[in-house]
Write a protein that holds these residues in place. Structure first.
Motif, mmCIF file in Angstrom:
data_model
loop_
_atom_site.group_PDB
_atom_site.id
_atom_site.type_symbol
_atom_site.label_atom_id
_atom_site.label_comp_id
_atom_site.label_asym_id
_atom_site.label_seq_id
_atom_site.Cartn_x
_atom_site.Cartn_y
_atom_site.Cartn_z
ATOM 1 N N PRO A 7 7.094 -5.431 2.748
ATOM 2 C CA PRO A 7 6.041 -5.977 3.443
ATOM 3 C C PRO A 7 6.753 -5.622 4.928
ATOM 4 O O PRO A 7 7.994 -5.809 5.484
ATOM 5 C CB PRO A 7 5.732 -7.109 3.393
ATOM 6 N N ARG A 8 6.027 -5.057 6.025
ATOM 7 C CA ARG A 8 6.341 -4.890 7.219
ATOM 8 C C ARG A 8 5.872 -5.790 8.293
ATOM 9 O O ARG A 8 4.707 -6.453 8.098
ATOM 10 C CB ARG A 8 6.400 -3.261 7.653
ATOM 11 N N GLN A 32 3.364 -6.797 11.260
ATOM 12 C CA GLN A 32 2.222 -6.145 11.709
ATOM 13 C C GLN A 32 2.271 -5.593 13.110
ATOM 14 O O GLN A 32 3.030 -6.519 13.848
ATOM 15 C CB GLN A 32 1.206 -6.959 11.413
ATOM 16 N N LEU A 91 -7.477 -16.257 11.956
ATOM 17 C CA LEU A 91 -6.129 -16.077 11.371
ATOM 18 C C LEU A 91 -6.434 -15.901 9.850
ATOM 19 O O LEU A 91 -5.861 -15.243 8.926
ATOM 20 C CB LEU A 91 -5.032 -16.995 11.849
ATOM 21 N N ALA A 102 -9.208 -15.192 7.998
ATOM 22 C CA ALA A 102 -9.645 -14.051 7.693
ATOM 23 C C ALA A 102 -8.938 -12.772 7.656
ATOM 24 O O ALA A 102 -9.291 -11.838 7.082
ATOM 25 C CB ALA A 102 -11.176 -13.938 8.541
ATOM 26 N N ALA A 103 -7.787 -13.040 8.091
ATOM 27 C CA ALA A 103 -6.962 -11.721 8.195
ATOM 28 C C ALA A 103 -6.000 -11.601 6.665
ATOM 29 O O ALA A 103 -5.109 -12.093 6.666
ATOM 30 C CB ALA A 103 -5.904 -11.861 9.434
ATOM 31 N N ARG A 104 -6.968 -11.014 6.045
ATOM 32 C CA ARG A 104 -6.141 -11.234 4.542
ATOM 33 C C ARG A 104 -5.154 -10.077 4.212
ATOM 34 O O ARG A 104 -4.530 -10.236 3.187
ATOM 35 C CB ARG A 104 -7.751 -10.777 3.595
ATOM 36 N N GLY A 105 -4.892 -9.318 5.334
ATOM 37 C CA GLY A 105 -3.719 -8.315 5.150
ATOM 38 C C GLY A 105 -2.363 -9.032 5.579
ATOM 39 O O GLY A 105 -1.246 -8.555 5.063
ATOM 40 N N ILE A 106 -2.272 -10.209 5.964
ATOM 41 C CA ILE A 106 -0.936 -11.051 6.495
ATOM 42 C C ILE A 106 -1.198 -12.085 5.683
ATOM 43 O O ILE A 106 -1.635 -13.335 5.948
ATOM 44 C CB ILE A 106 -1.309 -11.307 8.182
ATOM 45 N N TRP A 136 -0.911 -15.787 7.581
ATOM 46 C CA TRP A 136 -1.972 -15.987 8.542
ATOM 47 C C TRP A 136 -3.279 -16.388 7.577
ATOM 48 O O TRP A 136 -3.998 -17.395 7.807
ATOM 49 C CB TRP A 136 -2.702 -15.004 9.161
ATOM 50 N N THR A 165 3.209 -7.952 6.628
ATOM 51 C CA THR A 165 2.058 -7.609 5.718
ATOM 52 C C THR A 165 2.150 -7.669 4.266
ATOM 53 O O THR A 165 2.971 -8.217 3.810
ATOM 54 C CB THR A 165 1.723 -5.968 5.965
ATOM 55 N N GLN A 166 0.976 -7.689 3.419
ATOM 56 C CA GLN A 166 0.913 -7.931 2.193
ATOM 57 C C GLN A 166 1.841 -6.952 1.299
ATOM 58 O O GLN A 166 2.416 -7.129 0.400
ATOM 59 C CB GLN A 166 -0.522 -7.456 1.475
ATOM 60 N N GLY A 167 1.972 -5.690 1.940
ATOM 61 C CA GLY A 167 2.891 -4.713 1.006
ATOM 62 C C GLY A 167 2.279 -3.915 0.111
ATOM 63 O O GLY A 167 1.061 -4.120 -0.124
ATOM 64 N N PHE A 168 3.130 -3.674 -0.736
ATOM 65 C CA PHE A 168 2.222 -2.682 -1.931
ATOM 66 C C PHE A 168 2.872 -3.305 -3.208
ATOM 67 O O PHE A 168 4.115 -3.858 -3.406
ATOM 68 C CB PHE A 168 2.592 -1.123 -1.574
#
Lengths: 219, 297
Positions: B11-12, B14, B139, B141-145, B148, B270-273
Motif C-alpha cells: 500500500p502506498r 495517497q 473520510l 466514505a474514502a474506501r480506498g484508505i 480513513w 491505500t488499500q493496496g493489492f
C-alpha cells in the motif's frame, strides 16, 4: 441487460506488460499514469516461491465508491457496466482517488510527455486538454466498444469493438465480454474456471474477474 | 500454512490530498467546534461573538485551502451537484447557512438585536454540527484508505473538532473557569476516542505503514496533546492563573491539528493489492491469501 466485465486468467499472464503498453499507446496517458497495469506478487519462502502477475486497473464496479463520493456527478455508471468520467464537469478534487480501493484513478496537473518536451505523434494526436487537472482512469476503451457496437460488432470477440489491452495480450490471458449473456466468452470462462474478484469484502462488486484454476466438473 | 509474502506492491501513501486538504479538516473542525461552543456560551450568558467570528474565519480558511487543492477551481460550484450521496456536496451545502446565519448573527448582535442574534447563532451552530459531521463522513466514505474508512475515526473527528474549538475558546475566554472545565472534559474524551480508533484499526487490520505512523504519533499526541494541557488546566483552575489556561488551549488545539495533518498526509496508505488465491499452473498447488504490506497477512 448487458454487463461488460473483464476476465484475467492468472495462469496465463506472464507479466510482460504488453497490455500496459497497448493501453498507454491507445490512450496516450502521460508518464506515471497507467490505466492498465500488471502488479507482481511473490509468495512463499525459498525455495518454494510462487510469482503471480495480476493485471489490474479500474474494476468498473457494480457499486463504485468513486461515483457515490463524487460531488460533481462527473463520475457515473452506465447501465451496461462502464464507469465513466465527464471531464467537462469534474472539478479535480481527488475525492474519487481516495475512494477507489484499486488505486485506479489518477490526476495530472499539467500536460507531460513520455520523452521530455516533445510529444510523440500518438501523444500529439490523442492529447485531450480536458483531462488535465481532473480525474482519469481506465475506460474499458468505451469509445471503441461503442463504435464497434454501432457497426454491429461484438465486444470481446471482434477486435474493433474490444479494449486495447485485450487485443494486445500475447497469452490471451485477458478476455472482455458481456456477463449477462450466458453464451458469451466471459460467461463460459467463469463457468469453467474457479475465480475470484479482488477486495471482494469491500462490497464494490468489481467487474474484473481472476481465474486461478479449472472448475472441478462432476464426473 | 500461511504464505510468506516475499515481495509485492505495498500500500502506498495517497497523493490525492495534501496539506491543503488537511487544512480543510483542521479549519473546519476548529471553526465548527468554536461555533458550537459559542452557542453554549451564549446560552450560558457568556460573550459569544468573538468565538463565532473566529469560528467563521477558521471554516473559511479551510474551504479556501480546498479551492487551492482542486484541479479546476473555476468549476468549484459543481461541488453542489451531488447531494444525494456525496458528503463533500453536503458539506458544501451546509457551509451556506453556516456563513449566512453566522454573519447575520454577528451583525444582529452588533446592532443590539439580541433575540435575532441568538436565533442566527442557533442556525449557524446547527449548520456547524452538520458540517463537522460531513467532514467525518467524507473520510469514512474514502474506501480506498483503510485508516480513513474506519468507522471509529468518525467520533474522533467529531470530538477533536470540539476539542480544538474548546482550546481556542479557552484562549478567547482566558480566565473563565467554565471554558477550562469544558476543555478538560473534551481532552479526556478525545484521548479515549483516539485510543479506541487505534485499537480498532489495529484489530481489524490495516497497512503496516499506517499502523507504524500512528504508533509513532500516539505517545506524543497523548503526552503533549492531552496530558500536558490537562495538567496545565488543573493548575490554572487551582492557581487561578489564566495564562496557563491559554497555553493549555493552544497546545490542545495545536496537537489536534497535528494529528489531522498526520492522518491526512502520512497515515493514509491505500488499500493496496491482494489475491485470495494463487493460480494453479501445471501440477502446482494454490496458496491462500497474499496481502502485501498489511498488518495481518
Amino acid at each position: 441487460m448487458t454487463r461488460y466485465v473483464m476476465v484475467a486468467d492468472l495462469r496465463r499472464c506472464v507479466g510482460c506488460q504488453t497490455c500496459t503498453a497497448a493501453c498507454k499507446h491507445a490512450n496516450a496517458t502521460p508518464p506515471g499514469v497507467m490505466w492498465r497495469k500488471v502488479v507482481d506478487i511473490e509468495v512463499g519462502s525459498y525455495p518454494d516461491v510462487q510469482r503471480v502477475f495480476v493485471p489490474t486497473g479500474c474494476q468498473h464496479c457494480d457499486d463504485p465508491p468513486c461515483v457515490s463520493v463524487c460531488p460533481s456527478t462527473a463520475s457515473a455508471k452506465r447501465a451496461d457496466g462502464f464507469v465513466t468520467i465527464d471531464y467537462d464537469i469534474c472539478i479535480g478534487c481527488g475525492y474519487c482517488m481516495t475512494a477507489c480501493p484499486y488505486e485506479a484513478r489518477y490526476k495530472v496537473d499539467e500536460a507531460a510527455w513520455a520523452y521530455g518536451d516533445k510529444a510523440m505523434r500518438h501523444e500529439a494526436m490523442r492529447f485531450d486538454e480536458r483531462k488535465v487537472g481532473v480525474a482519469q482512469k481506465c475506460t474499458f476503451c468505451v469509445d471503441t466498444v461503442d463504435a464497434g457496437l454501432a457497426q454491429g460488432l461484438t465486444p470481446g470477440v471482434d477486435p474493433d469493438a474490444t479494449p486495447a489491452c485485450v487485443n494486445s495480450c500475447i497469452s490471451r490471458a485477458m478476455t472482455f465480454g458481456d456477463l449477462d449473456d450466458p453464451d458469451s466468452n466471459v460467461s463460459k470462462l467463469l463457468r469453467e474456471n474457479r475465480h475470484f474478484r479482488m477486495h471482494e469484502d469491500a462490497g464494490t462488486g468489481p467487474g474484473f474477474y481472476y481465474l486461478w484454476d479449472r472448475e472441478e466438473l462432476p464426473l | 500454512m500461511r504464505p510468506t509474502v516475499v515481495s509485492g506492491p505495498w500500500p502506498r501513501l495517497q497523493r490525492a490530498w495534501d496539506i491543503r486538504a488537511a487544512c480543510n479538516f483542521i479549519g473546519g473542525g476548529t471553526g465548527t467546534g468554536l461555533i458550537l461552543l459559542a452557542l453554549a456560551a451564549a446560552l450560558g450568558g457568556a460573550d459569544w461573538l468573538p468565538a463565532l467570528l473566529l469560528g467563521l474565519l477558521f471554516v473559511g480558511f479551510g474551504l479556501t485551502m480546498v479551492l487551492f487543492e482542486i484541479g479546476r477551481p473555476w468549476r468549484a460550484l459543481n461541488v453542489f451537484l451531488h447531494p444525494q450521496t456525496s458528503w463533500m456536496t453536503r458539506e458544501g451545502v451546509l457551509a451556506l447557512p453556516l456563513f449566512g446565519a453566522g454573519v447575520a448573527a454577528a451583525a444582529a448582535e452588533w446592532l443590539g438585536w439580541h433575540g435575532a442574534a441568538l436565533a442566527g447563532l442557533s442556525v449557524a451552530a446547527v449548520s456547524a454540527a452538520g458540517f463537522l459531521y460531513c467532514q467525518a463522513r467524507i473520510l469514512r466514505a474514502a474506501r480506498g484508505i483503510p485508516s480513513w474508512r474506519e468507522p471509529a475515526l468518525t467520533p474522533y473527528i467529531l470530538v477533536s473538532g470540539l476539542t480544538e474549538g474548546a482550546g481556542l475558546l479557552a484562549v478567547v475566554h482566558a480566565g473563565a473557569p467554565w471554558a477550562s472545565v469544558v476543555l478538560l472534559a473534551l481532552l479526556l474524551v478525545r484521548a479515549g476516542v483516539w485510543h479506541h480508533y487505534r485499537e480498532t484499526l489495529a484489530r481489524r487490520g490495516a497497512p503496516a505503514a499506517t499502523l507504524e505512523v500512528l504508533g509513532r504519533l500516539t505517545p506524543r499526541l497523548l503526552a503533549v496533546g492531552h496530558a500536558a494541557p490537562a495538567g496545565l488546566l488543573v493548575a490554572a483552575l487551582t492557581l487561578q492563573w489564566p495564562p496557563l489556561a491559554v497555553a493549555a488551549g493552544l497546545v490542545a488545539a495545536g496537537c489536534g491539528w497535528r494529528a489531522k495533518l498526520v492522518l491526512i498526509t502520512r497515515a493514509a496508505q491505500t488499500q493496496g493489492f491482494a489475491i485470495p488465491r494463487t493460480p494453479i499452473r501445471g501440477r502446482g498447488t494454490s496458496r491462500t491469501a497474499a496481502k502485501p504490506g498489511w498488518s495481518s497477512q
